[in-house]
Design a protein around this motif. Sequence first.
Motif, PDB file in Angstrom:
ATOM      1  N   ALA B 128       0.972  -1.294  -0.060  1.00  0.00           N
ATOM      2  CA  ALA B 128       0.115  -0.119   0.028  1.00  0.00           C
ATOM      3  C   ALA B 128       0.923   1.418  -0.033  1.00  0.00           C
ATOM      4  O   ALA B 128       0.382   2.520  -0.251  1.00  0.00           O
ATOM      5  CB  ALA B 128      -1.063  -0.040   1.220  1.00  0.00           C
ATOM      6  N   ASN B 129       2.026   1.155   0.155  1.00  0.00           N
ATOM      7  CA  ASN B 129       3.202   2.391   0.351  1.00  0.00           C
ATOM      8  C   ASN B 129       3.138   2.961  -1.029  1.00  0.00           C
ATOM      9  O   ASN B 129       3.663   3.948  -1.210  1.00  0.00           O
ATOM     10  CB  ASN B 129       4.410   1.901   0.790  1.00  0.00           C
ATOM     11  N   VAL B 130       2.857   2.127  -2.289  1.00  0.00           N
ATOM     12  CA  VAL B 130       2.964   2.740  -3.417  1.00  0.00           C
ATOM     13  C   VAL B 130       2.211   3.856  -3.763  1.00  0.00           C
ATOM     14  O   VAL B 130       2.655   4.470  -4.654  1.00  0.00           O
ATOM     15  CB  VAL B 130       2.644   1.628  -4.760  1.00  0.00           C
ATOM     16  N   TYR B 131       1.203   4.111  -2.855  1.00  0.00           N
ATOM     17  CA  TYR B 131       0.130   5.247  -3.115  1.00  0.00           C
ATOM     18  C   TYR B 131       1.154   6.405  -2.533  1.00  0.00           C
ATOM     19  O   TYR B 131       0.840   7.686  -3.074  1.00  0.00           O
ATOM     20  CB  TYR B 131      -1.065   5.060  -2.248  1.00  0.00           C
ATOM     21  N   GLY B 132       2.049   6.046  -1.733  1.00  0.00           N
ATOM     22  CA  GLY B 132       2.609   7.344  -1.395  1.00  0.00           C
ATOM     23  C   GLY B 132       1.823   8.138  -0.255  1.00  0.00           C
ATOM     24  O   GLY B 132       0.865   8.487  -0.392  1.00  0.00           O
ATOM     25  N   PRO B 133       2.765   8.345   1.001  1.00  0.00           N
ATOM     26  CA  PRO B 133       2.084   9.340   1.939  1.00  0.00           C
ATOM     27  C   PRO B 133       2.290  10.591   1.502  1.00  0.00           C
ATOM     28  O   PRO B 133       3.349  11.236   0.981  1.00  0.00           O
ATOM     29  CB  PRO B 133       3.208   9.220   3.125  1.00  0.00           C
ATOM     30  N   ARG B 134       1.179  11.308   1.562  1.00  0.00           N
ATOM     31  CA  ARG B 134       1.131  12.673   0.987  1.00  0.00           C
ATOM     32  C   ARG B 134      -0.064  13.541   1.777  1.00  0.00           C
ATOM     33  O   ARG B 134      -0.916  13.031   2.356  1.00  0.00           O
ATOM     34  CB  ARG B 134       0.669  12.743  -0.358  1.00  0.00           C
ATOM     35  N   PRO B 135       0.322  14.766   1.901  1.00  0.00           N
ATOM     36  CA  PRO B 135      -0.748  15.613   2.792  1.00  0.00           C
ATOM     37  C   PRO B 135      -1.927  15.721   2.083  1.00  0.00           C
ATOM     38  O   PRO B 135      -3.073  15.843   2.859  1.00  0.00           O
ATOM     39  CB  PRO B 135      -0.050  17.127   3.057  1.00  0.00           C
ATOM     40  N   GLU B 136      -2.196  15.795   0.885  1.00  0.00           N
ATOM     41  CA  GLU B 136      -3.381  15.990   0.415  1.00  0.00           C
ATOM     42  C   GLU B 136      -4.251  14.335   0.102  1.00  0.00           C
ATOM     43  O   GLU B 136      -5.281  14.589  -0.478  1.00  0.00           O
ATOM     44  CB  GLU B 136      -3.451  16.607  -0.987  1.00  0.00           C
ATOM     45  N   ALA B 149       4.037   7.431  -5.062  1.00  0.00           N
ATOM     46  CA  ALA B 149       4.926   7.263  -3.779  1.00  0.00           C
ATOM     47  C   ALA B 149       6.237   7.900  -4.522  1.00  0.00           C
ATOM     48  O   ALA B 149       7.098   8.630  -3.628  1.00  0.00           O
ATOM     49  CB  ALA B 149       5.232   5.764  -3.556  1.00  0.00           C
ATOM     50  N   ALA B 150       6.590   7.652  -5.652  1.00  0.00           N
ATOM     51  CA  ALA B 150       7.855   8.074  -6.363  1.00  0.00           C
ATOM     52  C   ALA B 150       8.282   9.334  -6.218  1.00  0.00           C
ATOM     53  O   ALA B 150       9.303   9.917  -6.647  1.00  0.00           O
ATOM     54  CB  ALA B 150       8.239   7.271  -7.599  1.00  0.00           C
ATOM     55  N   GLN B 151       7.022  10.030  -6.205  1.00  0.00           N
ATOM     56  CA  GLN B 151       7.005  11.489  -6.572  1.00  0.00           C
ATOM     57  C   GLN B 151       8.053  12.255  -5.608  1.00  0.00           C
ATOM     58  O   GLN B 151       8.810  13.139  -5.886  1.00  0.00           O
ATOM     59  CB  GLN B 151       5.638  12.122  -6.110  1.00  0.00           C
ATOM     60  N   ARG B 152       7.684  11.829  -4.159  1.00  0.00           N
ATOM     61  CA  ARG B 152       8.692  12.392  -3.002  1.00  0.00           C
ATOM     62  C   ARG B 152       9.850  11.414  -2.658  1.00  0.00           C
ATOM     63  O   ARG B 152      10.439  11.763  -1.896  1.00  0.00           O
ATOM     64  CB  ARG B 152       7.762  12.489  -1.795  1.00  0.00           C
ATOM     65  N   PHE B 153       9.763  10.223  -3.115  1.00  0.00           N
ATOM     66  CA  PHE B 153      10.592   9.204  -2.406  1.00  0.00           C
ATOM     67  C   PHE B 153      11.141   8.400  -3.605  1.00  0.00           C
ATOM     68  O   PHE B 153      10.626   7.287  -4.052  1.00  0.00           O
ATOM     69  CB  PHE B 153       9.538   8.490  -1.559  1.00  0.00           C
ATOM     70  N   PRO B 154      12.111   8.712  -4.472  1.00  0.00           N
ATOM     71  CA  PRO B 154      12.678   8.107  -5.312  1.00  0.00           C
ATOM     72  C   PRO B 154      12.995   6.712  -5.360  1.00  0.00           C
ATOM     73  O   PRO B 154      12.962   5.771  -6.121  1.00  0.00           O
ATOM     74  CB  PRO B 154      14.052   8.879  -5.752  1.00  0.00           C
ATOM     75  N   ALA B 155      13.328   6.300  -4.098  1.00  0.00           N
ATOM     76  CA  ALA B 155      13.696   4.872  -3.542  1.00  0.00           C
ATOM     77  C   ALA B 155      12.518   3.980  -3.891  1.00  0.00           C
ATOM     78  O   ALA B 155      12.792   2.830  -3.896  1.00  0.00           O
ATOM     79  CB  ALA B 155      14.487   4.844  -2.180  1.00  0.00           C
ATOM     80  N   MET B 156      11.388   4.694  -3.824  1.00  0.00           N
ATOM     81  CA  MET B 156      10.122   3.775  -4.120  1.00  0.00           C
ATOM     82  C   MET B 156       9.939   3.255  -5.505  1.00  0.00           C
ATOM     83  O   MET B 156       8.949   2.621  -5.745  1.00  0.00           O
ATOM     84  CB  MET B 156       8.891   4.598  -3.506  1.00  0.00           C
ATOM     85  N   ARG B 157      10.620   3.846  -6.430  1.00  0.00           N
ATOM     86  CA  ARG B 157      10.267   3.897  -7.990  1.00  0.00           C
ATOM     87  C   ARG B 157      10.226   2.415  -8.237  1.00  0.00           C
ATOM     88  O   ARG B 157       9.402   1.988  -8.941  1.00  0.00           O
ATOM     89  CB  ARG B 157      11.573   4.578  -8.452  1.00  0.00           C
TER      90      ARG B 157
END
Lengths: 285, 323
Positions: B128-136, B149-157
């Motif tokens: 579920a981490n692939v969605y990425g933690p984001r304030p919005e 997720a990769a937007q803020r976190f390149p290691a999740m790419r």
Amino acid sequence: MGVTDWLRRRLDNAVEDRLGDDVGARTRALVFRGNEYGYDAYGLGRDHLKVAALLAGWVYRHYFRCEAHGIEHIPPAGRVLFIANHSGQLPFDGVVIGSACFLEPPVPRLVRSMVETFVPTVPFASYLLPRWGQITGTPENCLRLLEEDEAILAFPEGARGISKPFSRRYQLEHFGLGFMRLALATRTPIVPIAVIGAEEQAPAVNVKPLARLLGAPSFPIVPYPPFIPLLPLPVKYRLYFGEAMTFTGDSDDEDEVLEEKVRAVKHRIESMIHLGLRERKHVFW
Amino acid sequence: MSSGEPVPRGGDGPRRKKVVITGIAGRLGRVVARALHHDPRFLIEGLDRRPFPGKPKDVIHHQVDLRSKKARDVFRTGEVDALIHMGVMHDPRATTAELYSWNVGGTSKLLEYCATYNVPKVVVLSSANVYGPRPENPQFLTEEAPLLAAQRFPAMRDLVEIDHLASTFFWKARDIETVILRPVHILGRVHNAPSNYLRLDPIPMLLGFDPMVQVIHERDIAEAVTCALTPGARGIYNIVGPGEVPLSVIVRELGRRTLPIPHPIAKPLYALAFRLGLSGYPVAEFDFIRYVCMVDGSRAENELGFRARATLRETIRAVDDPD
């Protein structure tokens, strides 16, 4: 660990002592879908709610001495969308409406308001607001909560309304259409609310060059220290709850079709504002 | 390089289904393998380049690289009935190129074998981490939400790309039942980031942030995988545990102390500690303890019939389970 636990216990006892019978009973009577740790899926915590009820109740009863009319229009249960005018630089109108729904009707109602998406990036506000039942303002959240028969408060004027200067008081800004789409999609009745008093809580002028410089939507200045709106003036709030309005139609309709329905809500709020202003004798009492 | 003697199929009753599990030697792999091994419907084969100590006797283990020719042979000769792909490498110390080649290259090879040798069922364990933690983020993300997720976190790419590979495969190979599982934070004896984080004492938290989190017990993952193996099941599913709690409640339940760090200094501080080898946490993961990244698991419940069995308390306490 020891110190924080002790502090937490002290705070909890102090809150219990000051809640009083009425607010205390209302906190316990609230319908709450929490888990074994006392939190619901949106981060609302029962213990935190007591603190919020205490603070908001004081603001409502003693600071703004709020007068609420049309309490009978607050439905005791079931989904509902409260739509109100937004004003006064500081979001105390939300606090007051939430308190009114919690303190005034025979059955307390928890109202969730939709906060801006920058709030989760602000330390402390990021978790305190959810603990008090507020949620990030996304259409998905609103849809889900309405389908779970909750009460939502929305200000369709958004930031345009709250940051408007004193010279344009009680003139409604453009209403967004999002709330109407959600109401139609979930067949939710809309209860219009007129807020009188919030416009005078922080009479501000907008310094546009400074706002542009800071990249903020507005830069309000108030004529009393500290000159930026941090504390509201102790104006008297008057709330007017209108009769529930039910709309039918396709939530995916063209903007023009929805515009008409939104105008009906806006007109209702406008006429309640006019009524409220006529009845008001003074801003502060 | 298979070890252990193959068990003759057949006997009485229906044929046992041959299930190949990648990443079987990892802790989560062993939990899943053990659960399926107890199930008389399945015959387990492992595919992992690590050895599998304490392997049950009738489990065949192929100690090979996913990308090698020998891995292909497992599928060519084996009449494989299902593949469970959990062999994703998360090691934050490995180089990006190595991780990419193993995770993305390995996955695309595996999917190619499945298409070539007609493996009727493919289960990919994403996250579920692939969605990425984001304030919005909305409070609950559905399976249709974009994978940001990769937007803020390149290691999740890599993980996002594996998920995309699998969903492309789901649409391309329509005669193969592909199931993509996106579980929330898995807790237990597993050595993944959330469990390792919760085993720290004191636990670093960001001052003024206490997001709601979802957790799931490692045994419930085995249950979800079993549900996914049901004939007919296909699609993308969020897998949730018994509920949602603030991070601080988990910390208190485990009786740990917390170390609140103001967020502007947390990242530089831990970036330095990571480079010095004092901390194992890539700083981008701090967003997971700052913003919500929660999912709606109702589709898995309605279509797969999956419901977590462990209670919230059991799930949280699982990180301290003795080995």
